[in-house]
Motif scaffolding. Structure first.
Motif, mmCIF file in Angstrom:
data_model
loop_
_atom_site.group_PDB
_atom_site.id
_atom_site.type_symbol
_atom_site.label_atom_id
_atom_site.label_comp_id
_atom_site.label_asym_id
_atom_site.label_seq_id
_atom_site.Cartn_x
_atom_site.Cartn_y
_atom_site.Cartn_z
ATOM 1 N N ILE A 30 0.839 -1.195 0.000
ATOM 2 C CA ILE A 30 0.000 0.000 0.000
ATOM 3 C C ILE A 30 0.877 1.248 0.000
ATOM 4 C CG2 ILE A 30 -2.063 -1.000 1.043
ATOM 5 C CD1 ILE A 30 -1.060 -0.207 3.756
ATOM 6 N N ALA A 31 0.262 2.391 -0.276
ATOM 7 C CA ALA A 31 1.004 3.646 -0.430
ATOM 8 C C ALA A 31 1.321 4.375 0.881
ATOM 9 C CB ALA A 31 0.239 4.587 -1.359
ATOM 10 N N PRO A 32 0.422 4.396 1.875
ATOM 11 C CA PRO A 32 0.721 5.167 3.092
ATOM 12 C C PRO A 32 2.019 4.723 3.745
ATOM 13 C CG PRO A 32 -1.578 4.503 3.064
ATOM 14 C CD PRO A 32 -0.918 3.785 1.932
ATOM 15 N N GLU A 33 2.718 5.675 4.370
ATOM 16 C CA GLU A 33 4.012 5.341 4.973
ATOM 17 C C GLU A 33 3.845 4.457 6.207
ATOM 18 O OE1 GLU A 33 5.559 6.740 7.877
ATOM 19 O OE2 GLU A 33 3.825 7.881 8.550
ATOM 20 N N THR A 34 4.906 3.752 6.560
ATOM 21 C CA THR A 34 4.826 2.657 7.529
ATOM 22 C C THR A 34 4.281 3.084 8.893
ATOM 23 O OG1 THR A 34 7.156 3.011 8.118
ATOM 24 C CG2 THR A 34 6.680 1.370 6.424
ATOM 25 N N LYS A 35 4.790 4.182 9.420
ATOM 26 C CA LYS A 35 4.388 4.560 10.783
ATOM 27 C C LYS A 35 2.903 4.891 10.851
ATOM 28 C CE LYS A 35 5.937 7.190 14.788
ATOM 29 N NZ LYS A 35 6.937 8.164 15.311
ATOM 30 N N SER A 36 2.391 5.557 9.829
ATOM 31 C CA SER A 36 0.962 5.892 9.841
ATOM 32 C C SER A 36 0.112 4.627 9.726
ATOM 33 C CB SER A 36 0.632 6.863 8.711
ATOM 34 O OG SER A 36 0.813 6.257 7.444
ATOM 35 N N VAL A 37 0.596 3.614 8.983
ATOM 36 C CA VAL A 37 -0.132 2.348 8.869
ATOM 37 C C VAL A 37 -0.166 1.642 10.226
ATOM 38 C CG1 VAL A 37 -0.128 0.054 7.823
ATOM 39 C CG2 VAL A 37 0.353 2.064 6.416
ATOM 40 N N LYS A 38 0.962 1.638 10.925
ATOM 41 C CA LYS A 38 1.015 0.992 12.242
ATOM 42 C C LYS A 38 0.047 1.660 13.219
ATOM 43 C CE LYS A 38 5.905 -0.113 11.609
ATOM 44 N NZ LYS A 38 7.278 0.199 12.054
ATOM 45 N N LYS A 39 0.073 2.981 13.254
ATOM 46 C CA LYS A 39 -0.830 3.707 14.157
ATOM 47 C C LYS A 39 -2.289 3.437 13.790
ATOM 48 C CE LYS A 39 2.253 7.547 15.339
ATOM 49 N NZ LYS A 39 2.497 9.016 15.223
ATOM 50 N N ALA A 40 -2.569 3.415 12.491
ATOM 51 C CA ALA A 40 -3.940 3.176 12.045
ATOM 52 C C ALA A 40 -4.392 1.763 12.404
ATOM 53 C CB ALA A 40 -4.038 3.400 10.536
ATOM 54 N N PHE A 41 -3.487 0.783 12.283
ATOM 55 C CA PHE A 41 -3.848 -0.597 12.617
ATOM 56 C C PHE A 41 -4.124 -0.735 14.110
ATOM 57 C CE2 PHE A 41 -2.744 -5.090 13.568
ATOM 58 C CZ PHE A 41 -3.702 -5.701 12.773
ATOM 59 N N LEU A 84 4.255 6.104 21.797
ATOM 60 C CA LEU A 84 5.007 7.341 21.958
ATOM 61 C C LEU A 84 6.503 7.131 21.785
ATOM 62 C CD1 LEU A 84 4.800 10.343 22.583
ATOM 63 C CD2 LEU A 84 4.980 9.783 25.025
ATOM 64 N N PHE A 85 7.035 6.062 22.365
ATOM 65 C CA PHE A 85 8.471 5.790 22.268
ATOM 66 C C PHE A 85 8.757 4.453 21.601
ATOM 67 C CE2 PHE A 85 7.891 8.455 26.103
ATOM 68 C CZ PHE A 85 8.601 9.581 25.683
ATOM 69 N N LYS A 86 7.780 3.905 20.892
ATOM 70 C CA LYS A 86 7.958 2.600 20.240
ATOM 71 C C LYS A 86 7.549 2.683 18.781
ATOM 72 C CE LYS A 86 5.290 0.525 23.216
ATOM 73 N NZ LYS A 86 4.500 -0.525 23.913
ATOM 74 N N ASN A 87 8.344 2.056 17.950
ATOM 75 C CA ASN A 87 8.017 1.984 16.529
ATOM 76 C C ASN A 87 8.681 0.731 15.949
ATOM 77 O OD1 ASN A 87 7.173 2.510 13.923
ATOM 78 N ND2 ASN A 87 8.711 4.081 13.529
ATOM 79 N N MET A 107 2.725 -4.850 4.215
ATOM 80 C CA MET A 107 2.100 -5.277 5.469
ATOM 81 C C MET A 107 1.872 -6.783 5.411
ATOM 82 S SD MET A 107 -1.398 -3.851 7.232
ATOM 83 C CE MET A 107 -1.840 -4.325 8.902
ATOM 84 N N TYR A 108 2.421 -7.483 6.397
ATOM 85 C CA TYR A 108 2.264 -8.940 6.501
ATOM 86 C C TYR A 108 1.461 -9.233 7.772
ATOM 87 C CZ TYR A 108 6.264 -9.048 3.271
ATOM 88 O OH TYR A 108 7.120 -8.866 2.203
ATOM 89 N N VAL A 109 0.318 -9.862 7.624
ATOM 90 C CA VAL A 109 -0.522 -10.206 8.775
ATOM 91 C C VAL A 109 -0.468 -11.720 8.973
ATOM 92 C CG1 VAL A 109 -2.848 -10.144 9.745
ATOM 93 C CG2 VAL A 109 -2.021 -8.223 8.334
ATOM 94 N N PHE A 110 -0.146 -12.159 10.194
ATOM 95 C CA PHE A 110 -0.092 -13.588 10.488
ATOM 96 C C PHE A 110 -0.478 -13.808 11.951
ATOM 97 C CE2 PHE A 110 4.061 -11.667 10.932
ATOM 98 C CZ PHE A 110 4.598 -12.191 12.101
ATOM 99 N N GLY A 111 -0.711 -15.057 12.301
ATOM 100 C CA GLY A 111 -1.166 -15.325 13.665
ATOM 101 C C GLY A 111 -0.863 -16.739 14.107
ATOM 102 N N GLN A 112 -1.071 -16.968 15.394
ATOM 103 C CA GLN A 112 -0.886 -18.312 15.948
ATOM 104 C C GLN A 112 -1.948 -18.574 17.001
ATOM 105 O OE1 GLN A 112 3.125 -17.899 17.465
ATOM 106 N NE2 GLN A 112 2.388 -17.684 19.573
ATOM 107 N N LEU A 113 -2.407 -19.797 17.041
ATOM 108 C CA LEU A 113 -3.363 -20.217 18.058
ATOM 109 C C LEU A 113 -2.592 -20.697 19.275
ATOM 110 C CD1 LEU A 113 -5.849 -22.183 15.784
ATOM 111 C CD2 LEU A 113 -6.136 -19.874 16.714
ATOM 112 N N GLY A 114 -3.101 -20.360 20.445
ATOM 113 C CA GLY A 114 -2.385 -20.726 21.667
ATOM 114 C C GLY A 114 -1.059 -20.003 21.708
ATOM 115 N N TYR A 115 0.020 -20.744 21.959
ATOM 116 C CA TYR A 115 1.336 -20.129 22.083
ATOM 117 C C TYR A 115 2.315 -20.587 21.001
ATOM 118 C CZ TYR A 115 -0.361 -18.528 26.573
ATOM 119 O OH TYR A 115 -1.094 -17.916 27.570
ATOM 120 N N SER A 116 1.888 -21.515 20.119
ATOM 121 C CA SER A 116 2.861 -22.001 19.139
ATOM 122 C C SER A 116 2.249 -22.514 17.833
ATOM 123 C CB SER A 116 3.703 -23.121 19.761
ATOM 124 O OG SER A 116 2.873 -24.215 20.150
#
Length: 213
Positions: free
Chosen positions: A28-39, A56-59, A93-102
């Motif tokens: 996508i076109a929007p810059e990375t930090k704005s995408v993270k905040k939006a998500f 505020l202090f994490k990116n 943007m890569y979206v992934f997940g895990q069930l439980g802990y592994s």
């Protein structure tokens, strides 16, 4: 409905924490930090899910949730991840997940959950992109309005300058006319003076002859 660009959503395998992950990828076109905040805002506002990794202090490149139930995806405890990085001048943007802990959510082993993650990703993009392109259009309109104002101001200045130039040309023509007149008067004056000198010389000559007689 997604607007402003043609989206290509694909399944990719990436490595995170030394493990292969099946992810949903989108550019996508929007810059990375704005995408993270939006998500982060999207997940909190729509699903009451707290997203870590941006603040505020994490990116960080990879955002994540703590183990919890994310109902649009699964009734089981899970973790959701979103890796957001710059790739070739765009945001990947890569979206992934895990069930439980592994247990990794894969398109083959957990088809329903993986499809739900893809739907959630599309919902997020539907939330993000229209406002993004709306802002761009508004910025362009503002820029065009400013340019039109500058153009109108320039036209007014040119018009004033033309009037000034015409005025100066008229003044110059008047001065040229005065100069010609003054030259003519000077020539006439010189001629008159010469005539008077000649007349005076004749008078003096006659007087001299009278005195001698």
């Amino acid at each position: 409905m997604l607007t402003g660009q043609t989206l290509n959503i694909t399944n990719k395998t990436i490595v995170h924490d030394s493990k292969e992950r099946n992810a949903i990828k989108v550019l996508i076109a929007p810059e990375t930090k704005s995408v993270k905040k939006a998500f982060k805002d999207f997940m909190e506002d729509k699903y009451d899910v707290d997203v870590e990794g941006i603040g505020l202090f994490k990116n960080k490149d990879v955002l994540y949730t703590e183990p919890m139930v994310i109902r649009p995806i699964s009734p089981e405890i899970m973790r959701l991840y979103a890796k957001v990085v710059e790739e070739g001048g765009q945001t990947a943007m890569y979206v992934f997940g895990q069930l439980g802990y592994s247990t990794q959510i894969t398109p083959s082993g957990y088809y329903t959950e993986f499809g739900a993650m893809k739907n959630l990703t599309v919902d997020f993009l539907n939330d993000l992109l229209p406002d993004y392109y709306k802002d761009i259009v508004e910025d362009q309109r503002d820029a065009i309005s400013d340019l039109e104002k500058d153009r109108d101001d320039m036209r007014k200045k040119i018009s004033k300058n033309k009037d000034k130039i015409a005025e100066l040309q008229k003044e110059n023509e008047d001065l040229e006319l005065k100069l010609v007149r003054n030259k003519t008067q000077l020539e006439e004056g010189v001629e008159t003076l010469s005539e008077k000198k000649a007349t005076l010389k004749k008078v003096n000559t006659k007087l001299d002859k009278a005195d001698n007689n």
